[in-house]
Design a protein around this motif. Structure first.
Motif, PDB file in Angstrom:
ATOM      1  N   CYS A  45       1.636   3.369  -2.419  1.00  0.00           N
ATOM      2  CA  CYS A  45       1.245   4.466  -3.287  1.00  0.00           C
ATOM      3  C   CYS A  45       0.254   5.360  -2.551  1.00  0.00           C
ATOM      4  O   CYS A  45      -0.832   4.913  -2.164  1.00  0.00           O
ATOM      5  CB  CYS A  45       0.631   3.956  -4.595  1.00  0.00           C
ATOM      6  SG  CYS A  45       0.114   5.288  -5.694  1.00  0.00           S
ATOM      7  N   ILE A  46       0.608   6.598  -2.345  1.00  0.00           N
ATOM      8  CA  ILE A  46      -0.236   7.531  -1.594  1.00  0.00           C
ATOM      9  C   ILE A  46      -1.555   7.785  -2.306  1.00  0.00           C
ATOM     10  O   ILE A  46      -2.597   7.921  -1.679  1.00  0.00           O
ATOM     11  CB  ILE A  46       0.522   8.855  -1.359  1.00  0.00           C
ATOM     12  CG1 ILE A  46       1.750   8.597  -0.498  1.00  0.00           C
ATOM     13  CG2 ILE A  46      -0.377   9.897  -0.722  1.00  0.00           C
ATOM     14  CD1 ILE A  46       2.692   9.764  -0.402  1.00  0.00           C
ATOM     15  N   GLY A  81       0.791  -1.222   0.000  1.00  0.00           N
ATOM     16  CA  GLY A  81       0.000   0.000   0.000  1.00  0.00           C
ATOM     17  C   GLY A  81       0.821   1.269   0.000  1.00  0.00           C
ATOM     18  O   GLY A  81       0.377   2.289   0.518  1.00  0.00           O
ATOM     19  N   THR A 102      -3.287   5.788  -4.677  1.00  0.00           N
ATOM     20  CA  THR A 102      -4.209   4.662  -4.900  1.00  0.00           C
ATOM     21  C   THR A 102      -4.172   3.604  -3.805  1.00  0.00           C
ATOM     22  O   THR A 102      -5.016   2.720  -3.790  1.00  0.00           O
ATOM     23  CB  THR A 102      -3.879   3.967  -6.236  1.00  0.00           C
ATOM     24  OG1 THR A 102      -2.564   3.409  -6.147  1.00  0.00           O
ATOM     25  CG2 THR A 102      -3.981   4.928  -7.403  1.00  0.00           C
ATOM     26  N   ARG A 103      -3.188   3.666  -2.906  1.00  0.00           N
ATOM     27  CA  ARG A 103      -2.969   2.675  -1.843  1.00  0.00           C
ATOM     28  C   ARG A 103      -2.686   1.285  -2.396  1.00  0.00           C
ATOM     29  O   ARG A 103      -2.952   0.275  -1.760  1.00  0.00           O
ATOM     30  CB  ARG A 103      -4.165   2.623  -0.876  1.00  0.00           C
ATOM     31  CG  ARG A 103      -4.516   3.935  -0.235  1.00  0.00           C
ATOM     32  CD  ARG A 103      -3.374   4.619   0.468  1.00  0.00           C
ATOM     33  NE  ARG A 103      -2.797   3.812   1.528  1.00  0.00           N
ATOM     34  CZ  ARG A 103      -1.590   3.996   2.019  1.00  0.00           C
ATOM     35  NH1 ARG A 103      -0.829   4.952   1.579  1.00  0.00           N
ATOM     36  NH2 ARG A 103      -1.127   3.250   2.967  1.00  0.00           N
ATOM     37  N   ARG A 104      -2.163   1.214  -3.613  1.00  0.00           N
ATOM     38  CA  ARG A 104      -1.794  -0.059  -4.218  1.00  0.00           C
ATOM     39  C   ARG A 104      -0.406  -0.485  -3.765  1.00  0.00           C
ATOM     40  O   ARG A 104       0.447   0.343  -3.477  1.00  0.00           O
ATOM     41  CB  ARG A 104      -1.821   0.035  -5.734  1.00  0.00           C
ATOM     42  CG  ARG A 104      -3.193   0.203  -6.305  1.00  0.00           C
ATOM     43  CD  ARG A 104      -3.104   0.215  -7.795  1.00  0.00           C
ATOM     44  NE  ARG A 104      -4.402   0.434  -8.397  1.00  0.00           N
ATOM     45  CZ  ARG A 104      -4.575   0.664  -9.665  1.00  0.00           C
ATOM     46  NH1 ARG A 104      -3.538   0.718 -10.488  1.00  0.00           N
ATOM     47  NH2 ARG A 104      -5.778   0.841 -10.149  1.00  0.00           N
ATOM     48  N   CYS A 105      -0.195  -1.781  -3.764  1.00  0.00           N
ATOM     49  CA  CYS A 105       1.108  -2.344  -3.407  1.00  0.00           C
ATOM     50  C   CYS A 105       2.003  -2.415  -4.645  1.00  0.00           C
ATOM     51  O   CYS A 105       1.523  -2.547  -5.758  1.00  0.00           O
ATOM     52  CB  CYS A 105       0.947  -3.759  -2.865  1.00  0.00           C
ATOM     53  SG  CYS A 105      -0.112  -3.882  -1.428  1.00  0.00           S
TER      54      CYS A 105
END
Length: 100
Positions: free
Chosen positions: A73-74, A71, A76-79
């Motif tokens: 990415c600020i 998480g 999209t909260r993607r890993c």
């Protein structure tokens, strides 16, 4: 960025992280992204002699390094996960992938 991505994939893994971050904002680039792209170009100009090196030797070890940021990415909260593969101490393969 397309040409620089090709360079990072083929010979310059040190550029891969910065270019992957810049590529996320191609469609909605701001002044800060242009400044970051110029910074990458200045870095590339200063480090022309950098590249992959494949040393000779009897050591035939294979090393694999893997990491993920869970998480990070600020927006999209993607890993993002990635791996590095070394053969005889030289980087021969690398990959970074963002969660869909």
């Amino acid at each position: 960025l397309g040409c620089l991505n090709y360079v990072s994939v083929m010979t310059r893994p040190d550029l891969a992280y910065a270019l992957s971050k810049l590529s996320r904002y191609v469609g909605k680039a701001k002044t800060s992204h242009l400044q970051a792209a110029k910074h990458v170009l200045r870095y590339l100009k200063r480090t022309k002699e950098y590249g992959l090196r494949f040393p000779k030797g009897d050591n035939k070890d294979i090393e694999l390094w893997v990491d993920a940021d869970y998480g990070g990415c600020i927006d999209t909260r993607r890993c993002t996960s990635g791996n590095l593969t070394f053969y005889n101490g030289a980087l021969v393969s690398w990959r970074s992938k963002r969660q869909p």
